[in-house]
Design a protein around this motif. Sequence first.
Motif, short mmCIF file in Angstrom:
data_model
loop_
_atom_site.label_atom_id
_atom_site.label_comp_id
_atom_site.label_asym_id
_atom_site.label_seq_id
_atom_site.Cartn_x
_atom_site.Cartn_y
_atom_site.Cartn_z
N PHE A 1 49.27 36.58 75.07
CA PHE A 1 48.41 35.51 74.56
C PHE A 1 47.36 36.12 73.64
CE2 PHE A 1 50.15 33.20 78.18
CZ PHE A 1 50.27 31.91 77.66
N VAL A 2 47.22 35.55 72.46
CA VAL A 2 46.27 36.04 71.46
C VAL A 2 45.24 34.96 71.19
CG1 VAL A 2 45.97 36.95 69.13
CG2 VAL A 2 48.05 37.47 70.42
N CYS A 3 43.96 35.33 71.25
CA CYS A 3 42.88 34.39 70.96
C CYS A 3 42.87 34.06 69.47
CB CYS A 3 41.54 35.00 71.38
SG CYS A 3 40.10 34.02 70.90
N ASN A 4 43.12 32.79 69.16
CA ASN A 4 43.17 32.35 67.76
C ASN A 4 42.59 30.95 67.67
OD1 ASN A 4 43.68 31.73 65.11
ND2 ASN A 4 45.89 32.06 65.21
N LYS A 5 41.32 30.86 67.26
CA LYS A 5 40.66 29.55 67.17
C LYS A 5 41.15 28.73 65.98
CE LYS A 5 36.42 30.48 69.68
NZ LYS A 5 34.95 30.36 69.67
N GLY A 6 41.81 29.40 65.05
CA GLY A 6 42.33 28.68 63.88
C GLY A 6 43.65 27.99 64.15
N ALA A 7 44.26 28.26 65.30
CA ALA A 7 45.53 27.64 65.64
C ALA A 7 45.30 26.38 66.48
CB ALA A 7 46.41 28.63 66.39
N LYS A 8 46.38 25.79 66.97
CA LYS A 8 46.30 24.62 67.83
C LYS A 8 47.00 24.91 69.15
CE LYS A 8 46.29 21.30 63.98
NZ LYS A 8 46.99 20.13 63.37
N PHE B 1 64.48 39.44 73.66
CA PHE B 1 65.01 39.39 75.01
C PHE B 1 66.00 40.54 75.13
CE2 PHE B 1 68.19 38.12 78.18
CZ PHE B 1 67.35 37.94 79.28
N LYS B 2 65.56 41.58 75.84
CA LYS B 2 66.37 42.80 75.92
C LYS B 2 66.26 43.40 77.30
CE LYS B 2 67.09 47.24 73.59
NZ LYS B 2 66.58 48.17 72.53
N ASP B 3 67.39 43.76 77.84
CA ASP B 3 67.45 44.38 79.18
C ASP B 3 66.74 43.53 80.22
OD1 ASP B 3 68.82 46.55 78.06
OD2 ASP B 3 66.95 47.63 77.64
N GLY B 4 66.89 42.21 80.08
CA GLY B 4 66.31 41.29 81.06
C GLY B 4 64.85 40.97 80.86
N LEU B 5 64.21 41.57 79.86
CA LEU B 5 62.78 41.32 79.60
C LEU B 5 62.62 40.36 78.43
CD1 LEU B 5 59.76 41.84 80.02
CD2 LEU B 5 59.99 43.85 78.53
N LEU B 6 62.02 39.22 78.71
CA LEU B 6 61.71 38.24 77.66
C LEU B 6 60.28 38.47 77.19
CD1 LEU B 6 62.23 35.63 76.02
CD2 LEU B 6 61.42 34.35 78.01
N GLU B 7 60.12 38.73 75.90
CA GLU B 7 58.80 38.96 75.31
C GLU B 7 58.46 37.82 74.36
OE1 GLU B 7 57.76 43.35 74.58
OE2 GLU B 7 59.92 43.27 74.21
N LEU B 8 57.31 37.21 74.59
CA LEU B 8 56.82 36.11 73.75
C LEU B 8 55.41 36.43 73.29
CD1 LEU B 8 57.88 33.11 76.03
CD2 LEU B 8 59.14 33.99 74.07
N GLU B 9 55.02 35.81 72.17
CA GLU B 9 53.64 35.91 71.70
C GLU B 9 53.13 34.51 71.43
OE1 GLU B 9 51.40 37.54 67.74
OE2 GLU B 9 52.59 39.02 68.86
N TRP B 10 51.98 34.19 72.04
CA TRP B 10 51.43 32.82 71.96
C TRP B 10 50.00 32.92 71.44
CZ3 TRP B 10 53.12 29.06 76.38
CH2 TRP B 10 53.11 27.75 75.89
N SER B 11 49.80 32.48 70.21
CA SER B 11 48.50 32.56 69.56
C SER B 11 47.86 31.17 69.55
CB SER B 11 48.68 33.10 68.13
OG SER B 11 47.44 33.23 67.48
N VAL B 12 46.88 30.95 70.42
CA VAL B 12 46.27 29.63 70.61
C VAL B 12 44.79 29.76 70.96
CG1 VAL B 12 48.35 28.33 71.28
CG2 VAL B 12 47.16 29.74 72.96
N PRO B 13 44.00 28.69 70.77
CA PRO B 13 42.58 28.73 71.16
C PRO B 13 42.40 28.88 72.67
CG PRO B 13 42.98 26.95 69.59
CD PRO B 13 44.33 27.47 70.00
#
Length: 288
Positions: free
Chosen positions: A152-159, A169-181
Motif C-alpha cells: 500500500f502506497v500513500c497517494n493523496k492524489g489518487a482515489k 504471481f510467481k511461486d505461489g506469491l501474489l504481489e500487488l501494489e495499491w496506491s490510494v489515500p
Amino acid sequence: MRPFFTLAILASAAIHVTSAAFDCKKAQIAGFAYDLSALARDTILERNATTAPTITNTKYVINPCAPLQSSPDSVPKIDQCPENAWVCRSVTNYKDKEGARLTEVNSVGGKSKSDEPTLQATTSGSDRPAEFHWKMSGAEVDGVKWSTDIKFVCNKGAKNEDSPKLVAFKDGLLELEWSVPAACALGDDGKDKGPEDDNKDGDKGGDKDGEETSGGGFFSTVFSLFISGLVLYLVLGVMYNYLVVRATGMDVIPNLAFWREFPYLCTDFAQHIWDTVSGRRHGGYSVV
C-alpha cells in the motif's frame, strides 16, 4: 502447580490474540493509526492471455478488510472461492463456440476464520510511513504455500475507488501494489496525513527553532571546546611530568602552584568585581 498456571495464562493469551477481529477502521501500523474502511469491498482484477486455441482468463478477487462475500447459490460449490478467503485466484479457459471452463480456483490469502492479515511498515524516526505491506497466507497447492503481499502506497492524489496493480504471481506469491489515500496514516485530528505533511510541519517550525537554538549552539560549542582543551592540557601535562620530569604524587599535576592559588585568585577577582559594581572601590591614595 506453577508450570500449569503459566501454561494456562499463555493459552488464554493465545486465544485472545487469535479471536480478536481485524478492524480496518482502526488499523495500527508501526505505531500510527490508519483507516482502511474505504477499501472494504470485493475488488476484482482480471488478466487475459492467448493460449491457442483458447483464451485464458485469470481473475483475482481481493478484500483487504474481511473475507470475500459468498458466491451466488447458482454457482456450484466446487467452483466457488474457498470459505474464509480474503484473496481468491481463479483461472478460466474460453474456446470458440464452447462454454467457459473453470480450471482452477483457490485461496491466495485466508484459510480459516481466525486468519488475519499482517501489517508491516518501515519508519524513519517519527515520520509517518510512505508505504506499508499487507500480508496473508493462503492455501497450499502441490506442496507450494500460496500467499499475498499487497504494498500500500500513500497517494493523496489518487482515489480510494482505484484498483490495485498486479505486479506478479510467481511461486505461489501474489504481489500487488495499491496506491490510494487510505494508505496514508491519520493525523492527530483523525484525518489522512501523508509523509509530505510531516515535512510541511517540520518546515513551519524550522526557522523559529533555528533562531532559538542558534545562540545556544554557539555558546555550547565554545564551552565544549574549552572543556576539551582543559582535559587535553591536564592529560598531556600529567604524562610529561610523570615520564620526563619523573614527578610523583601531586607534583604530576602541571603548574601545581597555579592550581593551588586558583581558588584564591577567583575569590579576589569576584571581590574586585563586587567592589567595582557596588561602588566601594574609590580612586586616589590611601593613608599608610
